[in-house]
Design a protein around this motif. Sequence first.
Motif, PDB file in Angstrom:
ATOM      1  N   SER A  63       0.865  -1.192   0.000  1.00 45.27           N
ATOM      2  CA  SER A  63       0.000   0.000   0.000  1.00 45.27           C
ATOM      3  C   SER A  63       0.900   1.241   0.000  1.00 45.27           C
ATOM      4  O   SER A  63       2.083   1.164   0.373  1.00 45.27           O
ATOM      5  N   GLU A  64       0.312   2.370  -0.366  1.00 45.39           N
ATOM      6  CA  GLU A  64       1.098   3.610  -0.425  1.00 45.39           C
ATOM      7  C   GLU A  64       1.729   3.906   0.929  1.00 45.39           C
ATOM      8  O   GLU A  64       2.889   4.307   1.017  1.00 45.39           O
ATOM      9  N   GLU A  65       0.934   3.688   2.000  1.00 41.05           N
ATOM     10  CA  GLU A  65       1.426   3.980   3.354  1.00 41.05           C
ATOM     11  C   GLU A  65       2.598   3.068   3.699  1.00 41.05           C
ATOM     12  O   GLU A  65       3.630   3.518   4.203  1.00 41.05           O
ATOM     13  N   SER A  66       2.451   1.737   3.414  1.00 43.78           N
ATOM     14  CA  SER A  66       3.554   0.810   3.769  1.00 43.78           C
ATOM     15  C   SER A  66       4.799   1.160   2.973  1.00 43.78           C
ATOM     16  O   SER A  66       5.909   1.094   3.494  1.00 43.78           O
ATOM     17  N   GLN A  67       4.597   1.521   1.707  1.00 41.60           N
ATOM     18  CA  GLN A  67       5.790   1.824   0.909  1.00 41.60           C
ATOM     19  C   GLN A  67       6.488   3.080   1.454  1.00 41.60           C
ATOM     20  O   GLN A  67       7.716   3.139   1.496  1.00 41.60           O
ATOM     21  N   ALA A  68       5.688   4.063   1.905  1.00 40.16           N
ATOM     22  CA  ALA A  68       6.294   5.305   2.420  1.00 40.16           C
ATOM     23  C   ALA A  68       7.170   5.014   3.640  1.00 40.16           C
ATOM     24  O   ALA A  68       8.222   5.641   3.825  1.00 40.16           O
ATOM     25  N   THR A  69       6.761   4.028   4.456  1.00 37.19           N
ATOM     26  CA  THR A  69       7.550   3.746   5.663  1.00 37.19           C
ATOM     27  C   THR A  69       8.912   3.129   5.321  1.00 37.19           C
ATOM     28  O   THR A  69       9.781   3.052   6.174  1.00 37.19           O
ATOM     29  N   LEU A  70       9.090   2.681   4.084  1.00 35.60           N
ATOM     30  CA  LEU A  70      10.388   2.078   3.711  1.00 35.60           C
ATOM     31  C   LEU A  70      11.463   3.159   3.536  1.00 35.60           C
ATOM     32  O   LEU A  70      12.650   2.845   3.501  1.00 35.60           O
ATOM     33  N   ASN A  71      11.024   4.404   3.400  1.00 35.00           N
ATOM     34  CA  ASN A  71      11.961   5.527   3.302  1.00 35.00           C
ATOM     35  C   ASN A  71      13.023   5.279   2.220  1.00 35.00           C
ATOM     36  O   ASN A  71      14.209   5.143   2.508  1.00 35.00           O
ATOM     37  N   LEU A  72      12.549   5.237   0.991  1.00 30.72           N
ATOM     38  CA  LEU A  72      13.432   4.927  -0.148  1.00 30.72           C
ATOM     39  C   LEU A  72      13.766   6.202  -0.920  1.00 30.72           C
ATOM     40  O   LEU A  72      12.931   7.101  -1.028  1.00 30.72           O
ATOM     41  N   ASN A  73      14.958   6.236  -1.467  1.00 31.84           N
ATOM     42  CA  ASN A  73      15.307   7.329  -2.391  1.00 31.84           C
ATOM     43  C   ASN A  73      15.143   6.799  -3.809  1.00 31.84           C
ATOM     44  O   ASN A  73      15.930   5.962  -4.250  1.00 31.84           O
ATOM     45  N   TRP A  74      14.105   7.271  -4.469  1.00 32.71           N
ATOM     46  CA  TRP A  74      13.810   6.780  -5.824  1.00 32.71           C
ATOM     47  C   TRP A  74      14.579   7.580  -6.856  1.00 32.71           C
ATOM     48  O   TRP A  74      14.665   8.810  -6.779  1.00 32.71           O
ATOM     49  N   TYR A  75      15.081   6.899  -7.839  1.00 39.49           N
ATOM     50  CA  TYR A  75      15.662   7.527  -9.025  1.00 39.49           C
ATOM     51  C   TYR A  75      14.841   7.001 -10.194  1.00 39.49           C
ATOM     52  O   TYR A  75      15.121   5.921 -10.705  1.00 39.49           O
ATOM     53  N   ARG A  76      13.784   7.727 -10.571  1.00 42.13           N
ATOM     54  CA  ARG A  76      12.870   7.211 -11.585  1.00 42.13           C
ATOM     55  C   ARG A  76      12.142   8.335 -12.305  1.00 42.13           C
ATOM     56  O   ARG A  76      11.971   9.396 -11.702  1.00 42.13           O
ATOM     57  N   PRO A  77      11.667   8.134 -13.508  1.00 36.93           N
ATOM     58  CA  PRO A  77      11.989   6.986 -14.348  1.00 36.93           C
ATOM     59  C   PRO A  77      13.366   7.174 -14.985  1.00 36.93           C
ATOM     60  O   PRO A  77      13.559   8.059 -15.795  1.00 36.93           O
ATOM     61  N   LEU A  78      14.274   6.334 -14.566  1.00 43.41           N
ATOM     62  CA  LEU A  78      15.669   6.425 -15.023  1.00 43.41           C
ATOM     63  C   LEU A  78      16.225   5.032 -15.210  1.00 43.41           C
ATOM     64  O   LEU A  78      15.837   4.105 -14.484  1.00 43.41           O
ATOM     65  N   ARG A  79      17.161   4.905 -16.122  1.00 41.99           N
ATOM     66  CA  ARG A  79      17.828   3.616 -16.316  1.00 41.99           C
ATOM     67  C   ARG A  79      19.214   3.642 -15.701  1.00 41.99           C
ATOM     68  O   ARG A  79      19.912   4.654 -15.783  1.00 41.99           O
ATOM     69  N   ALA A  80      19.635   2.515 -15.141  1.00 47.09           N
ATOM     70  CA  ALA A  80      21.052   2.340 -14.812  1.00 47.09           C
ATOM     71  C   ALA A  80      21.711   1.915 -16.119  1.00 47.09           C
ATOM     72  O   ALA A  80      21.245   0.963 -16.763  1.00 47.09           O
ATOM     73  N   VAL A  81      22.742   2.638 -16.551  1.00 40.56           N
ATOM     74  CA  VAL A  81      23.314   2.343 -17.872  1.00 40.56           C
ATOM     75  C   VAL A  81      24.681   1.657 -17.795  1.00 40.56           C
ATOM     76  O   VAL A  81      25.108   1.047 -18.772  1.00 40.56           O
ATOM     77  N   ALA A  82      25.356   1.772 -16.678  1.00 38.25           N
ATOM     78  CA  ALA A  82      26.670   1.094 -16.551  1.00 38.25           C
ATOM     79  C   ALA A  82      27.039   0.970 -15.078  1.00 38.25           C
ATOM     80  O   ALA A  82      26.578   1.738 -14.230  1.00 38.25           O
ATOM     81  N   LEU A  83      27.876  -0.020 -14.809  1.00 40.67           N
ATOM     82  CA  LEU A  83      28.402  -0.210 -13.452  1.00 40.67           C
ATOM     83  C   LEU A  83      29.907  -0.038 -13.501  1.00 40.67           C
ATOM     84  O   LEU A  83      30.559  -0.532 -14.428  1.00 40.67           O
ATOM     85  N   ASP A  84      30.445   0.649 -12.507  1.00 40.00           N
ATOM     86  CA  ASP A  84      31.898   0.715 -12.346  1.00 40.00           C
ATOM     87  C   ASP A  84      32.189  -0.018 -11.042  1.00 40.00           C
ATOM     88  O   ASP A  84      31.989   0.527  -9.953  1.00 40.00           O
ATOM     89  N   ARG A  85      32.609  -1.258 -11.165  1.00 38.09           N
ATOM     90  CA  ARG A  85      32.782  -2.090  -9.966  1.00 38.09           C
ATOM     91  C   ARG A  85      33.933  -1.613  -9.100  1.00 38.09           C
ATOM     92  O   ARG A  85      33.885  -1.713  -7.878  1.00 38.09           O
ATOM     93  N   GLU A  86      34.955  -1.074  -9.754  1.00 35.79           N
ATOM     94  CA  GLU A  86      36.116  -0.624  -8.964  1.00 35.79           C
ATOM     95  C   GLU A  86      35.732   0.574  -8.101  1.00 35.79           C
ATOM     96  O   GLU A  86      36.045   0.633  -6.921  1.00 35.79           O
TER      97      GLU A  86
END
Length: 395
Positions: A63-86
């Motif tokens: 539910s909207e309320e339960s999701q709000a309690t997760l306290n997430l930082n959303w980056y959307r609508p966006l794609r992850a395009v590459a990873l730099d593991r180092e």
Amino acid sequence: MTARIVIIGGGQAGGWAAKTLRDEGFDGEICVVAEEEWDFYERPPLSKASLLEPDAALPRLFSEESQATLNLNWYRPLRAVALDREAKTVHLSNGESLGYDQLLIATGGRARWPGEAWAAHPQVYTLRHWQDAQRLKHRLAQSQRLAIIGGGWIGLEIAASARKSGVAVTLFEQQPALCMRSVSHEVSQRLAQIHRQQGVDIRCGCGALELEDDNGQPVIHCDGQRETFDAVVVGIGVSLNLELAQAAGLRTEQGIVVDAQGRTSDPAIFAAGDVAQHHQYGLCIQSWAFAQNQAVATAKSMLSPEAAGYDEVPWLWSDQYQYNIQILGIPQKGSETIVRDDVLFFSLDVRGRLSQLVAFNDARTVKLAKRWMAAGRDLSDVPLADPAFSLMSLR
Ligand SMILES: Cc1cc2nc3c(=O)[nH]c(=O)nc-3n(C[C@H](O)[C@H](O)[C@H](O)COP(=O)(O)OP(=O)(O)OC[C@H]3O[C@@H](n4cnc5c(N)ncnc54)[C@H](O)[C@@H]3O)c2cc1C
């Protein structure tokens, strides 16, 4: 100490991982990079209730309320395009970068197309996202004739939904039987019988298909016949979104190779859901239960390396007409299928162990079969096909 966890993918696995991290007491930062603009939602209703109910709402995971309690930082609508593991960094499609202490890849898959002409035709559809379901529902309401390309689970569910809405359905499958990769011949036959009884015109073993256009209407050319439809839905499987992992040099086979804890070949990177290969079966299971439970187990392992990990037999379900079909396990080569009352299909391996059970409207026996599988019970002398024999006596 882990201060920031980044999750790539705002689907079912991403959602359950985020919730589990909080449930387990993680109070650091959780960032979710999501290509879709929606909150976490489940896909199974998209081929069922979302197509049938005029006012179907987004099938939210929380539910909207339960999701709000997760306290997430959303980056959307966006794609992850590459990873730099180092540098332990994710690069995003808007040019930003996001550092992580631990990373979870939960990017799922995308619907496959037979070719460019199909993808370009406005009346040819696939079904993976919420907006796909909206578009398809709208079109079905204006359609009398639907073609479905692909006789797998999604194709069959769409066929059932379309028939319930009174739309005539022709289903093209190039393999000789339905759902051939995931169930025995006997189950395929039963599925075909159910759909034919509901009026679906099933063309298994059809030849190459070509798409033409007739004034905006799709025309399918197959085995010398040309047929015009109001809409075509393609359900020929999924291409897993593995590109990020592959470009970053993580080990991949059919999917991203992970251990029981969901850890990839990089100890700071985990994978969950459709993209993660089952650590015992070497397959990507692509089911609701795996997306949820393997993500939950992985999130626990991210916080505690001693966590038990994921240990479940593949299980999925499908709803078609009045049937709830449950599929437990994977059929093995050379297994024999024993049919009981056209309702239960037991596949036994050469040692008499249950490798798969497919059950139509019988959740009770599925529960029991999970125990037989876990115990490696030899069923070769059990009269499974005899309706007078009580399966519950094997509890
Ligand atoms: C129509 C339909 C019906 C289904 N019915 C059933 C059923 O009846 N029973 C069953 O067991 N299973 C069913 N499934 C399967 C089940 O829904 C999937 O296994 C489950 O959704 C997988 O979850 P996931 O989180 O791994 O992937 P997804 O749900 O696909 O989520 C992945 C998310 O990641 C995003 N993403 C991808 N790449 C990037 C990137 N680079 N950057 C940012 N975001 C990205 C995607 O856009 C997507 O939102 C069904 C699936 C579909 C499509």
